[in-house]
Design a protein around this motif. Sequence first.
Motif, PDB file in Angstrom:
ATOM      1  N   ARG A 131      85.229  55.580  54.438  1.00 37.81           N
ATOM      2  CA  ARG A 131      84.621  56.954  55.340  1.00 37.81           C
ATOM      3  C   ARG A 131      85.175  56.956  56.623  1.00 37.81           C
ATOM      4  NH1 ARG A 131      79.671  54.842  53.012  1.00 37.81           N
ATOM      5  NH2 ARG A 131      79.175  55.957  51.206  1.00 37.81           N
ATOM      6  N   SER A 132      85.499  55.757  57.428  1.00 35.19           N
ATOM      7  CA  SER A 132      85.926  55.594  58.630  1.00 35.19           C
ATOM      8  C   SER A 132      87.157  56.311  59.015  1.00 35.19           C
ATOM      9  CB  SER A 132      85.878  54.342  59.086  1.00 35.19           C
ATOM     10  OG  SER A 132      86.195  54.382  60.611  1.00 35.19           O
ATOM     11  N   PRO A 133      87.009  57.299  60.128  1.00 37.84           N
ATOM     12  CA  PRO A 133      88.219  57.858  60.579  1.00 37.84           C
ATOM     13  C   PRO A 133      89.048  57.000  61.077  1.00 37.84           C
ATOM     14  CG  PRO A 133      86.259  58.720  61.974  1.00 37.84           C
ATOM     15  CD  PRO A 133      86.007  57.878  60.579  1.00 37.84           C
ATOM     16  N   GLN A 170      83.270  55.657  69.850  1.00 37.56           N
ATOM     17  CA  GLN A 170      82.854  56.867  69.023  1.00 37.56           C
ATOM     18  C   GLN A 170      81.517  56.938  68.919  1.00 37.56           C
ATOM     19  OE1 GLN A 170      85.346  56.789  65.681  1.00 37.56           O
ATOM     20  NE2 GLN A 170      87.414  57.762  66.830  1.00 37.56           N
ATOM     21  N   GLN A 202      91.290  55.306  58.694  1.00 35.91           N
ATOM     22  CA  GLN A 202      92.281  56.550  58.009  1.00 35.91           C
ATOM     23  C   GLN A 202      93.478  56.476  59.241  1.00 35.91           C
ATOM     24  OE1 GLN A 202      91.821  57.262  55.150  1.00 35.91           O
ATOM     25  NE2 GLN A 202      89.795  56.340  55.182  1.00 35.91           N
ATOM     26  N   ALA A 203      93.123  56.448  60.573  1.00 37.55           N
ATOM     27  CA  ALA A 203      94.161  56.583  61.428  1.00 37.55           C
ATOM     28  C   ALA A 203      94.951  55.463  61.546  1.00 37.55           C
ATOM     29  CB  ALA A 203      93.578  56.687  62.975  1.00 37.55           C
TER      30      ALA A 203
END
Length: 390
Positions: free
Chosen positions: A376-378, A318, A381-382
């Motif tokens: 903050r990191s997606p 990413q 979260q995933a």
Amino acid sequence: MTGEDYYIPAAAMAISLAFKLPALRHNWRDPLLRSVVALLALAGAVFAFAAPPTIAAVNRWTGVANFSAPLVYCLITAFSASCLVLMVNWRGGPPEQTRRVSRRWILGYSIVIVALVALFALGETPEERLRDFDTFYANTPYVGQMIALYLLAHHVAAVVMVVLCWRWSLQVRGWLRIGLMIIVAGYLFNLGYDATKMTAVVARWLGHDLDGLSTYVAPPLASLGALISAMGFVVPLVCQRLSDQWQTWATYRRLGALWQEVQISAPVGTPSVQMAWWTAGELRVIQRESDIHDGFLHLGPYFDKGLRDDAHATAVAQGADEETARAVADAAMVAAAVRARSADPEGGIVGEDEETLMDACDGPRDLLRISDALRRSPVVQAVRRQATTV
């Protein structure tokens, strides 16, 4: 200028000195601290003894007409030396060289002070002058030389301070540079004081009358110069301390997300350290870091190295840089371990194969980056969503 114009800055210097004295009592061997205290004391003394009411009182108490004149000149000369010594110690360098340069300035200005006293004693000043001593006695034998000597000594110190501070300001950044530039601005006012005084005295030597420059223009310039210069010395110290405190509390807040995340891993009944509201920020940060590391110890058996490697690869794909990718990977591993620990309240995994699972991971790294990634990191979260649905 009235007496209040002198006494107000003198009181400000006295208050600043009062705050510094306890530190001097506990660390009196520190040359920088001694220099700061000497500067504040002499600056306050110059303002207090240069006030016309004090001049009249000292002359009356001593019974010597114009006794205050050499006293104030000596204080100004000593203050000039203290500024130079403070600058030498503030800038630092090899200790022996710093002491040698400081001694030279102190010796040189001590000789000037002795000369000022001797010249006054040799001269005659029978008529008391509270505001215009410099110009009134400019042509008096010995006294005129005393006036010229103190102005020259003050001018040399002002020029040296401007040059030193300006050169140093070009080599540094941040609050130190701002403070040095403030000092330069203050000493430009001091140079203006020297210029007006010298102009008035030289005019007297040439038979002209420009006394107003010395009596009415020079004193406000000196007061402004002293106050601005004192601010320049104080601003870097105070603002840097405030900046450090702000950074400490910012670190404490940034660690909050990681600290809250690992709290669930603490065994039931684990006592928590209660800190008083006045506890220093540094101690709070240390305690929070300690709690986090304790949480890592309890979560260790649930860390999944393979999950961390996958999260690292996803973060790199990413566009994250290496440090950020490592923090994201560690944060994902911690988040997954917390959920795995919640799903195993009896600690079955720990009992089965604790050592093998502990050896399977290297452990988290940068606590601040990990805490930021948790917020903050997606990718994190995933991982959380995935761990919840499993």
